[in-house]
Scaffold this motif. Sequence first.
Motif, mmCIF file in Angstrom:
data_model
loop_
_atom_site.group_PDB
_atom_site.id
_atom_site.type_symbol
_atom_site.label_atom_id
_atom_site.label_comp_id
_atom_site.label_asym_id
_atom_site.label_seq_id
_atom_site.Cartn_x
_atom_site.Cartn_y
_atom_site.Cartn_z
ATOM 1 N N GLU A 5 37.370 49.079 -5.046
ATOM 2 C CA GLU A 5 38.058 47.973 -4.383
ATOM 3 C C GLU A 5 39.422 47.697 -5.010
ATOM 4 O O GLU A 5 40.323 47.153 -4.365
ATOM 5 N N ILE A 6 39.586 48.096 -6.266
ATOM 6 C CA ILE A 6 40.868 47.893 -6.945
ATOM 7 C C ILE A 6 41.945 48.774 -6.319
ATOM 8 O O ILE A 6 43.114 48.383 -6.193
ATOM 9 N N HIS A 7 41.536 49.989 -5.927
ATOM 10 C CA HIS A 7 42.500 50.942 -5.368
ATOM 11 C C HIS A 7 42.752 50.722 -3.883
ATOM 12 O O HIS A 7 43.600 51.422 -3.295
ATOM 13 N N ALA A 8 42.058 49.794 -3.272
ATOM 14 C CA ALA A 8 42.214 49.570 -1.838
ATOM 15 C C ALA A 8 43.615 49.052 -1.516
ATOM 16 O O ALA A 8 44.192 48.262 -2.273
ATOM 17 N N ALA A 9 44.183 49.483 -0.402
ATOM 18 C CA ALA A 9 45.536 49.071 -0.012
ATOM 19 C C ALA A 9 45.564 47.590 0.327
ATOM 20 O O ALA A 9 46.554 46.897 0.074
ATOM 21 N N GLU A 10 44.493 47.060 0.895
ATOM 22 C CA GLU A 10 44.432 45.648 1.262
ATOM 23 C C GLU A 10 43.338 44.964 0.451
ATOM 24 O O GLU A 10 42.203 45.438 0.396
ATOM 25 N N LYS A 11 43.723 43.842 -0.181
ATOM 26 C CA LYS A 11 42.757 43.074 -0.960
ATOM 27 C C LYS A 11 41.977 42.180 -0.010
ATOM 28 O O LYS A 11 42.551 41.326 0.655
ATOM 29 N N LYS A 12 40.628 42.389 0.035
ATOM 30 C CA LYS A 12 39.837 41.761 1.093
ATOM 31 C C LYS A 12 39.297 40.373 0.726
ATOM 32 O O LYS A 12 38.759 39.689 1.596
ATOM 33 N N TYR A 13 39.391 39.950 -0.534
ATOM 34 C CA TYR A 13 38.867 38.635 -0.912
ATOM 35 C C TYR A 13 40.027 37.618 -0.893
ATOM 36 O O TYR A 13 40.984 37.736 -1.655
ATOM 37 N N VAL A 14 39.945 36.570 -0.038
ATOM 38 C CA VAL A 14 41.046 35.609 0.192
ATOM 39 C C VAL A 14 40.593 34.210 -0.224
ATOM 40 O O VAL A 14 39.487 33.776 0.129
ATOM 41 N N CYS A 15 41.466 33.528 -0.948
ATOM 42 C CA CYS A 15 41.180 32.142 -1.328
ATOM 43 C C CYS A 15 41.423 31.241 -0.115
ATOM 44 O O CYS A 15 42.491 31.278 0.500
ATOM 45 N N ARG A 16 40.442 30.422 0.241
ATOM 46 C CA ARG A 16 40.540 29.564 1.422
ATOM 47 C C ARG A 16 41.386 28.300 1.166
ATOM 48 O O ARG A 16 41.665 27.561 2.102
ATOM 49 N N ILE A 17 41.776 28.126 -0.092
ATOM 50 C CA ILE A 17 42.569 26.924 -0.412
ATOM 51 C C ILE A 17 44.066 27.249 -0.396
ATOM 52 O O ILE A 17 44.857 26.572 0.270
ATOM 53 N N CYS A 18 44.431 28.346 -1.113
ATOM 54 C CA CYS A 18 45.859 28.678 -1.194
ATOM 55 C C CYS A 18 46.220 29.976 -0.506
ATOM 56 O O CYS A 18 47.409 30.313 -0.403
#
Length: 681
Positions: free
Chosen positions: A636-649
């Motif tokens: 997941e570190i090498h993935a082009a898109e980071k899939k975990y998103v903070c819902r606050i910021c």
Amino acid sequence: KYREIMPNADKSDVKKKIATLRSNYQREVKRLQTSKLKEPALYYYDAISFLCKNDREYDSQDRVPDLNEMEDVSMEADNIESTKIINENESDTDCTILTAEKKFIIEFISLYRTLPALWDLNNESYYDRKIKNKYYEVMRTKYREIMPNANILDVKKKIATLRSNYQRELKRLRTSKLDEPTLYYFDAMNFLRNNNSECDDQDPIEDVNETEAALVDDSSDEINDSEDDSVSFVHQTDILLYTDEDTQDPIEKKFILELIELYRTLPALWKKKDKQYHDRELKRKQYEILLTKYREMYPNAEEKDVRSKINSLRTNYYTELKRVGTNGSSNRYYFDALSFLRTNRTLEKVQKVTMERKRNTIKFTPPKSKLNAAQCVILADMYKGFPSLWDETDIAFRFNNRRQETLDALHEEFNNRCGQNLTQNELRKEIARLRKICSHEKKQRLLCKQENIIYKPTCVYYEHLAFLEVNVVPFICPICEKIELSLDKHKIHLASHDGSAPFKCPICERGFQASTNFTVHLRRHVQDYTYSCEICNKQLPTTTDLKAHMRCHTGEKPFICEICGKSYRNSSQFSTHMHCHDDKPQFKCDHCDKAFYKKIVREEHIKCVHQKVRDKICPICNKAFKSTKHLRQHKEIHAAEKKYVCRICGKRFAQYAGLSGHVKSHGTTLTELTTKNTDMP
């Protein structure tokens, strides 16, 4: 009263039954008077003994012609004397009672005449069992018009009775001055007159007692004890019908064994190589010795009686020998006592006759071919080079799609090499033809092996087809010699002897009870999947796996725990979860005290903790990990898109752990944040 066990019986059936009981009683009385036996063998002897004072009236009793005499008599005694007493040769006055039944018998004989394969030795189908069995089915259908529960054996008995009565009437007309027959169906059976000399070769059950009588009549001067007679009888008799030599009386059994032992000490009567075998005067003297012994049990016996008894014993012995084979055993009490007859050439002739008959029954005509012999050889050699089409040990053999691809390649290659323009369907037929030829040759080879005869192939290019024997019928068990007509059934049967799994994976040696599960397992090994997801194009081996996969897209979780309410997409996950409630992990570690609910988790534990193996390599940075789970998280570190998103910021993270730590900077946790979002309308 009789309808309690025979619901469809009429008066004529009752009269037949009573006549049978009376005749059997009279024979038993005569047997007890002429022998030293004291106890009757007839179970209803005492119950019917009230007829003892009625002997004179017995001969004048009204008789009903027994249209089914052999069916009744064969249940209780031999049928020769019963045939004389309850004969179909009765006067016209008595026969008028059964006009309808007479008409049926004539129709029955007419139908028999239209089926020459059952009686004409010159007919091409006379030795074809399949055709004869079909014809007997036709006869049975007709016979059931008056005997609803009749089977094929009953039909054969009836035909044998009609034929016997006809032959007796024919003989009577020849030896007497009578011009007109008294048998009402004599003219209907005249088609057998030209077949008279071969009448004993007919397929219906032979009357063994009648055969004995014929042997005695034909040998008043000297009984022919040559091996050819015995072989001839074995060749003629297809269904074994035992006679009174199968008595259950221990005294009579002992006497028969003593008689056989005395017969063994007189080799001039049975051993063809004996120097005195053709000395008639000596043989008469030796028969007198046997007669003296025979009169110990039957005081009024004559020489022809002892000859008939010996001939009957020999006949039954050779018939039984044919049935059980040279190495078989029999439950007939005098079978072993007569084993000295095996030293004769008769045994070899019996085996030869049996073998020839078996070989003749395997009639085979290969399907027509568009190819000549040379092209058939080329096709066979090319077919051998594509094992996935015939070799069950080849993994692709069980995959229809792979076999189709292979057949396409064979089709194109064969047409190019031979200059043919066969369609694929025609090529399939040619291959099927080669397989049928191989199957036929395999049957012949196994038959020759059983009979210890040198096998000679009938197909000129069989050596090019021999490789197919492992995959064509018949399949014979080497342990119990059971024959199976399916390869999978054969493997299942073999496994039943030692309790093993019939289908074993050649890669991981895992066993399976069903061939379908085995095929799916092989597909997983080679990743040859035939089903794909319409959404993500993932390949799957079965429709069941495809349905389970589709739940990943639909979010459906039909398996719900009744205890805690958790739901799962498939039954295996649900079953593993239910073990957690039992608190009884099934899989224990061999190195420590830990236990696990999943086998795969235990294997990962052993590999990571105890063996410390890092065999999961990242293809990007070459970093090694202990488990697939850790490698997946690392990727997941090498993935082009980071899939975990903070819902606050709205900040994004490559890994779940990074998002979890970031949310704490907002003064909350991921669990609380998820709960709040779930509770919002």
